[in-house]
Design an enzyme around this catalytic site. Structure first.
Site, PDB file in Angstrom:
ATOM      1  N   GLN A  78       0.813  -1.217   0.000  1.00  0.00           N
ATOM      2  CA  GLN A  78       0.000   0.000   0.000  1.00  0.00           C
ATOM      3  C   GLN A  78       0.847   1.268   0.000  1.00  0.00           C
ATOM      4  OE1 GLN A  78      -2.544  -0.440   3.481  1.00  0.00           O
ATOM      5  NE2 GLN A  78      -3.630  -2.181   2.613  1.00  0.00           N
ATOM      6  N   HIS A 140      -1.379   0.375   5.787  1.00  0.00           N
ATOM      7  CA  HIS A 140      -2.098   1.253   6.739  1.00  0.00           C
ATOM      8  C   HIS A 140      -1.342   2.555   7.019  1.00  0.00           C
ATOM      9  CE1 HIS A 140      -5.141  -1.849   8.503  1.00  0.00           C
ATOM     10  NE2 HIS A 140      -4.938  -2.027   7.205  1.00  0.00           N
ATOM     11  N   GLU A 234     -16.021   2.924   8.357  1.00  0.00           N
ATOM     12  CA  GLU A 234     -16.709   4.048   9.005  1.00  0.00           C
ATOM     13  C   GLU A 234     -16.553   5.354   8.256  1.00  0.00           C
ATOM     14  OE1 GLU A 234     -14.712   4.456  12.768  1.00  0.00           O
ATOM     15  OE2 GLU A 234     -15.645   2.655  13.618  1.00  0.00           O
ATOM     16  N   TYR A 244     -11.885   8.037  18.507  1.00  0.00           N
ATOM     17  CA  TYR A 244     -12.824   7.364  17.597  1.00  0.00           C
ATOM     18  C   TYR A 244     -12.872   5.843  17.786  1.00  0.00           C
ATOM     19  CZ  TYR A 244     -13.832  11.904  15.976  1.00  0.00           C
ATOM     20  OH  TYR A 244     -14.269  13.204  15.991  1.00  0.00           O
ATOM     21  N   TYR A 255      -9.595 -10.500  10.745  1.00  0.00           N
ATOM     22  CA  TYR A 255      -9.677 -11.260   9.500  1.00  0.00           C
ATOM     23  C   TYR A 255      -9.786 -12.767   9.757  1.00  0.00           C
ATOM     24  CZ  TYR A 255      -8.704  -6.880   7.189  1.00  0.00           C
ATOM     25  OH  TYR A 255      -8.789  -5.589   6.759  1.00  0.00           O
TER      26      TYR A 255
END
Ligand SMILES: [Ca+2]
Length: 363
Positions: A78, A140, A234, A244, A255
């Site tokens: 990523q 991430h 979200e 949060y 997972y």
């Protein structure tokens, strides 16, 4: 008789199936882009497009060029080049901001660089923010940026996947939304500047992997979207100093199918305004305040990666969610970014090796 019957069917079909496709036009603006991650509209009409592999492209009257001087990115999984945003006073100062992964497999982090765009070159490139601590995972990163009305800059920072407990730890920079000045300094009114040991750039915390961030230019409200684990994606309204929840409160599972937390909500932690179970993989987020789609004022537009689509979240004037629906269903690729151009057109990028940039306008 048969003719009449067919005519009746045709009439019913016309009434029953709203002529959605006839209401807008999707125009490909650029193709062959390597995972186009974000887009920014320059006042001169050019469009900057960040490719994840580390190239900053420029679309100039239908022709694709490249911008030189982009910092070296860590391209893995990523990781790579993420967001490109203009300084609020870009017309005066020519400054742009890039977020990207940099470092090594064992020590990499999300960075922000500021540079001056001169023609097709970046000059005076300066790294103004580096997430601490570094991590040894290529996933991430967060990496979405947005300027607040007060001229400070927000960026999302993911939890690095293996370090989810750090999202709750104020001494860690992972799993946060950070706020800095346009030069990379810490604003004096950040919520944790006086807390010993806290990461002073932190604006909000308890986040997992935030892939969307947008400020409503009319209300100033800050919307953020993040990937949950298995389920529990979200959209949140971001408020100064708030928690949060991740990973204490989540509507998703690990997972493996294991429970991450017994809590779906937790006292003192903010609940999301939209939750997706199963996960859609929300990506680029925009608040629609444009001239072309007049009924959509203040609504949220999001791309989705896991269940590929573009979604509109129908919002009322108080920021309450009324409903949501898939829009532009002809777009079936993984969607990485959604932006509203100055003229009100909606621009969409697809997350592929041969990615596309599309422009959607009403008919
Ligand atoms: Ca949450």
């Amino acid at each position: 008789m048969k003719k009449q019957f067919l005519a009746a069917i045709a009439a019913v079909t016309m009434v029953a199936a709203p002529a959605i496709a006839a209401d807008y036009t999707i125009t490909p603006m650029a193709t062959g882009l390597n995972h186009p991650w974000s887009m920014a509209f320059l006042p001169d009409g050019r469009v900057l497009i960040a490719e994840r592999a580390g190239r900053l492209r420029v679309l100039d009257k239908g022709k694709l060029g490249s911008i030189s001087g982009v910092p070296k990115v860590y391209e893995k999984s990523q990781g790579g080049l993420f967001d490109v945003v203009l300084h609020p006073k870009f017309t005066d100062n020519g400054l742009i901001y890039l977020s990207y992964a940099a470092g090594t497999p064992s020590a990499n982090a999300t960075h922000i660089a500021r540079a001056k765009l001169v023609g097709s070159a970046l000059t005076d490139v300066k790294v103004i923010f580096t997430v601490s601590p570094t991590k040894n995972t290529p996933v991430h990163y967060g990496g979405r940026m947005a300027f607040l009305p007060d001229g400070t800059l927000l960026m999302t920072v993911g939890d690095g996947f293996d370090f989810r407990e750090q999202a709750q730890k104020l001494e860690s920079g992972l799993g946060k939304v950070i706020r800095i000045t346009d030069t990379g300094a810490i604003p004096a009114d950040n919520p944790f500047v006086n807390k010993p040991g806290a990461s002073k750039a932190t604006w909000s915390y308890g986040h997992r992997n935030e892939q969307g961030l947008a400020v409503d230019p009319v209300t100033g409200r800050v919307y953020e979207s993040e990937h949950g684990p298995q389920g529990g994606d979200e959209i949140n309204i971001i408020a100064r100093g708030s928690n949060y929840g991740w990973p204490v409160a989540t509507k998703g599972l690990d997972y493996s199918g294991a429970t991450i937390s017994p809590y779906k909500t937790y006292p003192g932690m903010k609940d999301a305004i939209v939750v997706w179970v199963p996960s859609i993989g929300p990506s680029g987020l925009a608040v629609y305040r444009g001239a072309m789609f007049k009924d959509w004022q203040g609504d949220l537009l999001t791309g989705a990666l896991a269940i590929p689509q573009v979604k509109r979240i129908d919002m009322d004037a108080n920021g309450k969610v009324i409903g949501q629906s898939r829009i532009f269903p002809e777009i079936t690729e993984r969607v990485r970014d959604v932006r509203v151009a100055p003229d009100g057109a909606i621009w969409i990028s697809t997350d592929e090796d041969e990615g596309k940039v599309l422009r959607v306008t009403p008919k």
